[in-house]
Design a protein around this motif. Sequence first.
Motif, mmCIF file in Angstrom:
data_model
loop_
_atom_site.group_PDB
_atom_site.id
_atom_site.type_symbol
_atom_site.label_atom_id
_atom_site.label_comp_id
_atom_site.label_asym_id
_atom_site.label_seq_id
_atom_site.Cartn_x
_atom_site.Cartn_y
_atom_site.Cartn_z
ATOM 1 N N LYS A 147 -10.277 -2.640 1.638
ATOM 2 C CA LYS A 147 -11.030 -2.577 2.889
ATOM 3 C C LYS A 147 -10.400 -3.388 4.025
ATOM 4 N N ASP A 148 -9.538 -4.370 3.684
ATOM 5 C CA ASP A 148 -9.038 -5.287 4.710
ATOM 6 C C ASP A 148 -7.700 -4.856 5.316
ATOM 7 N N SER A 206 -7.235 3.332 1.180
ATOM 8 C CA SER A 206 -8.058 2.718 2.225
ATOM 9 C C SER A 206 -9.483 2.485 1.739
ATOM 10 N N GLY A 207 -9.980 3.380 0.874
ATOM 11 C CA GLY A 207 -11.316 3.200 0.345
ATOM 12 C C GLY A 207 -11.417 2.053 -0.643
ATOM 13 N N TYR A 246 -6.070 7.780 2.103
ATOM 14 C CA TYR A 246 -7.505 7.574 2.201
ATOM 15 C C TYR A 246 -8.078 6.969 0.921
ATOM 16 N N THR A 279 0.826 -1.217 0.000
ATOM 17 C CA THR A 279 0.000 0.000 0.000
ATOM 18 C C THR A 279 0.858 1.264 0.000
#
Length: 433
Positions: free
Chosen positions: A393-394, A389-390, A386, A143
């Motif tokens: 989800k995990d 993150s959207g 963000y 990420t």
Amino acid sequence: MSPEMIGIIGIIGLLVLFILRIPVSVSLIIVGTVGLGWIRGWDSALVQLGTTPFSTASSYSLSVIPLFILMGMFLSYSGFGNDLYRAVDAWIGHIKGGLAITTIGTSAMFSAISGSVNATTATMAKIALPEMKKYRYDDGLSTSCVAAGGTLGILIPPSVILVLYGILTMEPIGKLLIAGLVPGLLQMFLFMIVIYFMVLRNPSLAPVTEKKTFKEKIVSLNSIWPFLFLFALSVGGIYFGFFTPTEAGGIGAFGAFLLAVVTRRLSWKDFLNSLNETTRLTAMIFFILIGADIFSKFLALSKIPVVITKFVSELALPSTIILICILIVYFFLGMFLEGIAIYVLTLPVVYPLITMLGYDGIWFGVVMIFVMNMGLLTPPLGLSVYIISGIVKDVPIQRIFKGVTPMLLTIILCLALIVIFPEIVTFLPDLMR
């Protein structure tokens, strides 16, 4: 009440509206109009409110914004991003942290077309994160690579944010776009080096993937040529003086459309979605610029930029110390405000100060991009985080923020390099002269 005091009240009011989540454009128009009415009278304020939208929106230099956005949307909705990712992976995916490094490289190439953080981050999150999850990459590493790679979207040309900076400061847009190229590539390579050494130190972060054959590598290059062709056509045309930025944007958008149609990868629905997204983003940016124009006129009448510039010029401090203080302020603003809001709020005051200190305006535009990118990765705003993150989800958002810390330090390192060696930014624009 003095104009200076009215200006201070207006700035405080604007910050309050930002905190209350009132749209940036609406906040700027409200504060700018009320401030003009307070200082010059309501007749003058209403005249500005009536004439500024047309004079701003009809500006020829602004037409480059929807054209570059449209070019990126055509390529995004056509699925070229997936092909680009697989091509880069074929060449470097087998080294330590290969998929993560591939994500950075693909983000850089996609940035060269999209010019947008949001578009680059969202596209790469959908393409790269499932692949890295399949090969059991650490969630924090995967990420953070997507978030860091997305920041290249407003640095490598064509950059919509650099176009906005040029419009707000009257710096030449063509030179600004070219100025972001070398710093963007430098930032990309630093990201890759950091990822490699992170995985070298802790191999469990990224298992090694299978190495592709030489034939597979050559075949994969078929997916890259559309990006290279459009980049060379648009950015190369600007650099060598064949096109103005607006002409380059038009040629790039039309070229992207032709590529998508010829390869039969753009359905009617995707075509409409591209136009819809371009229209939405363009309207948002133009609305902000209209508000910024009104607010700038109010600030100019308040005399705050003149007062601050005079005050700083009388300080017995080296210009480097003043620059560092400005960058620290920008860093903290980036933690709470969106980048465009910071631009329109501060540039009327900061830009004259920077040029008075003897710094190059084009160089400072790129420096501001780095500081804005730091804000994209830091809480509480952290827009890039963000966005990811959207989509994922995990993975807890705290895990993502922790993972981007090495990338944040890398951005700080690259910023330090271009402050110490400004030629990294300026030598290509200087050659254009």
